[in-house]
Design an enzyme around this catalytic site. Structure first.
Site, short mmCIF file in Angstrom:
data_model
loop_
_atom_site.label_atom_id
_atom_site.label_comp_id
_atom_site.label_asym_id
_atom_site.label_seq_id
_atom_site.Cartn_x
_atom_site.Cartn_y
_atom_site.Cartn_z
CG ASP A 75 -16.55 -10.13 8.50
OD1 ASP A 75 -15.34 -9.84 8.39
OD2 ASP A 75 -17.17 -9.99 9.57
N GLY A 113 -9.66 -12.90 7.49
CA GLY A 113 -8.58 -12.96 8.47
C GLY A 113 -8.66 -14.22 9.30
CG HIS A 140 -7.36 -9.75 2.94
ND1 HIS A 140 -8.63 -9.72 3.48
CD2 HIS A 140 -6.55 -9.10 3.83
CE1 HIS A 140 -8.59 -9.08 4.65
NE2 HIS A 140 -7.34 -8.70 4.89
CD GLU A 158 -16.63 2.86 9.26
OE1 GLU A 158 -16.90 2.05 8.35
OE2 GLU A 158 -17.19 3.96 9.35
CG LEU A 204 -23.70 -9.86 -11.95
CD1 LEU A 204 -24.96 -10.29 -11.18
CD2 LEU A 204 -22.52 -10.72 -11.50
NE ARG A 214 -19.42 -6.29 13.90
CZ ARG A 214 -18.95 -7.36 14.54
NH1 ARG A 214 -19.66 -7.92 15.48
NH2 ARG A 214 -17.77 -7.84 14.24
CB SER A 221 -20.01 -3.59 9.61
OG SER A 221 -19.89 -4.50 10.66
CD GLU A 274 -36.80 -11.20 4.39
OE1 GLU A 274 -36.46 -11.89 5.36
OE2 GLU A 274 -37.83 -10.50 4.39
C1 IPE Z 1 -17.14 -5.20 7.15
O1 IPE Z 1 -16.31 -6.09 7.81
C2 IPE Z 1 -16.39 -4.57 6.00
C3 IPE Z 1 -16.10 -5.43 4.87
C4 IPE Z 1 -16.44 -6.67 4.75
C5 IPE Z 1 -15.38 -4.81 3.78
P1 IPE Z 1 -15.42 -5.66 9.08
O2 IPE Z 1 -14.65 -6.85 9.46
O3 IPE Z 1 -14.65 -4.42 8.74
O4 IPE Z 1 -16.52 -5.26 10.15
P2 IPE Z 1 -16.47 -5.31 11.74
O5 IPE Z 1 -15.27 -4.53 12.17
O6 IPE Z 1 -16.36 -6.74 12.14
O7 IPE Z 1 -17.77 -4.71 12.18
C1 IPE Z 2 -13.25 -9.12 5.37
O1 IPE Z 2 -12.48 -9.99 6.15
C2 IPE Z 2 -12.41 -8.34 4.38
C3 IPE Z 2 -12.28 -6.91 4.69
C4 IPE Z 2 -12.82 -6.29 5.70
C5 IPE Z 2 -11.46 -6.13 3.78
P1 IPE Z 2 -11.78 -9.49 7.48
O2 IPE Z 2 -10.44 -8.94 7.14
O3 IPE Z 2 -12.65 -8.55 8.22
O4 IPE Z 2 -11.62 -10.85 8.26
P2 IPE Z 2 -11.87 -11.09 9.82
O5 IPE Z 2 -13.22 -10.54 10.14
O6 IPE Z 2 -10.77 -10.37 10.53
O7 IPE Z 2 -11.80 -12.56 9.97
MG MG Z 3 -14.07 -8.76 9.65
#
Ligand code: IPE
Ligand code: IPE
Ligand code: MG
Length: 243
Positions: free
Chosen positions: A24, A27, A41, A71, A135, A194, A196, A207
């Site tokens: 995560d 963005g 990404h 989602e 792996l 979380r 998610s 863990e």
């Molecule tokens: C979880 O991250 C999904 C992936 C890393 C692919 P999100 O960014 O989608 O989750 P939320 O919306 O913060 O819970």
């Molecule tokens: C995780 O990074 C990648 C995917 C969910 C595909 P995010 O795109 O959720 O990045 P943030 O959480 O908005 O920073």
């Molecule tokens: Mg995210």
């Protein structure tokens, strides 16, 4: 200038067999640099290469990565399209190297929901790497823990499983992770606390570690520190402390 890898000592550490990562923060990594989300990404995928190499180096046997959730389809169409473009490119450009490295790819999630050409690439990759043993890389893509549980339940009903025969082991054998041990360590980058919808059945006793770095910045040394932290945990599984 060649960058030397810092020597990291694993002596005395308990290396988890199965590590699962919620990748995560791509963005926010991009936003911090004034770049478009897609650049985040792309940086995330580059980082994945480093983390796969580190897993091999550290002797982790199974790595599960959360790449795209059920989602995530709800994000703006341009972002979803950009992510699909990245997945295609990774399958085209990285597959040979992953195969040579001994990586066995598994897919967790529903293939039917994605574009036919991408489905084809995924099927090819799974077939090509199926005998590799160095792996196991589970890619959770179009994956949701709830959808997985519903999918397993549908399959069991279709197979006519009798309620009297239903056990946790039998249920597990209907999940996308069938045959694999549960994750020992779940890492979520970017500091979010979380789950998610990730591995909600399998991670019952994993863990959990929340790493502060955004995913593109979570590299070999951060993974090593996660193993150090994991080694210091006492897993009790509902029992009493050994000491
Ligand atoms: C979880 O991250 C999904 C992936 C890393 C692919 P999100 O960014 O989608 O989750 P939320 O919306 O913060 O819970
Ligand atoms: C995780 O990074 C990648 C995917 C969910 C595909 P995010 O795109 O959720 O990045 P943030 O959480 O908005 O920073
Ligand atoms: Mg995210």
């Amino acid at each position: 200038m060649s960058r030397q890898k810092k020597p990291l000592d694993l002596t005395g550490l308990r290396v988890p067999v199965h590590v699962a990562i919620i990748m995560d923060g791509n963005g926010r990594w991009a936003k911090k640099r004034g770049l478009p989300r897609q650049a985040g990404h792309r940086a995330g995928v580059e980082n994945l290469r480093r983390v796969i190499d580190a897993c091999v180096e550290f002797g982790i046997k199974i790595l599960t990565i959360y790449a795209f959730s059920t989602e995530n389809w709800g994000r703006p169409e341009s972002e979803v399209r950009g992510l699909m473009r990245i997945f295609r490119r990774v399958l085209d450009q990285e597959l040979e190297e992953l195969n040579a490295q001994g990586v066995c790819l598994h897919h967790l999630g529903d293939l039917e929901g994605i574009d036919p050409d991408l489905q084809e690439k995924v099927r090819y990759a799974l077939e090509l790497t199926k005998d590799n043993v160095r792996l196991i890389l589970n890619v959770a893509f179009n994956y949701g823990g709830r959808a997985e549980i519903l999918h397993a339940t549908e399959q069991m009903l279709a197979d006519g499983v009798s309620p009297a025969d239903l056990t946790e082991d039998l249920f597990s054998s209907y999940l996308f992770t069938r045959g694999l041990p549960d994750p020992d360590l779940v890492i979520r980058t970017s500091g979010e606390l979380r789950v998610s919808n990730f591995l909600i059945w399998q991670a019952a006793y994993a863990e959990f570690l929340a790493a502060p770095e955004y995913w593109p910045d979570f590299g070999r040394e951060e993974l090593y520190e996660a193993i150090v932290a994991y080694s210091q945990r006492e897993r009790r599984f509902g029992l009493l402390s050994e000491s």
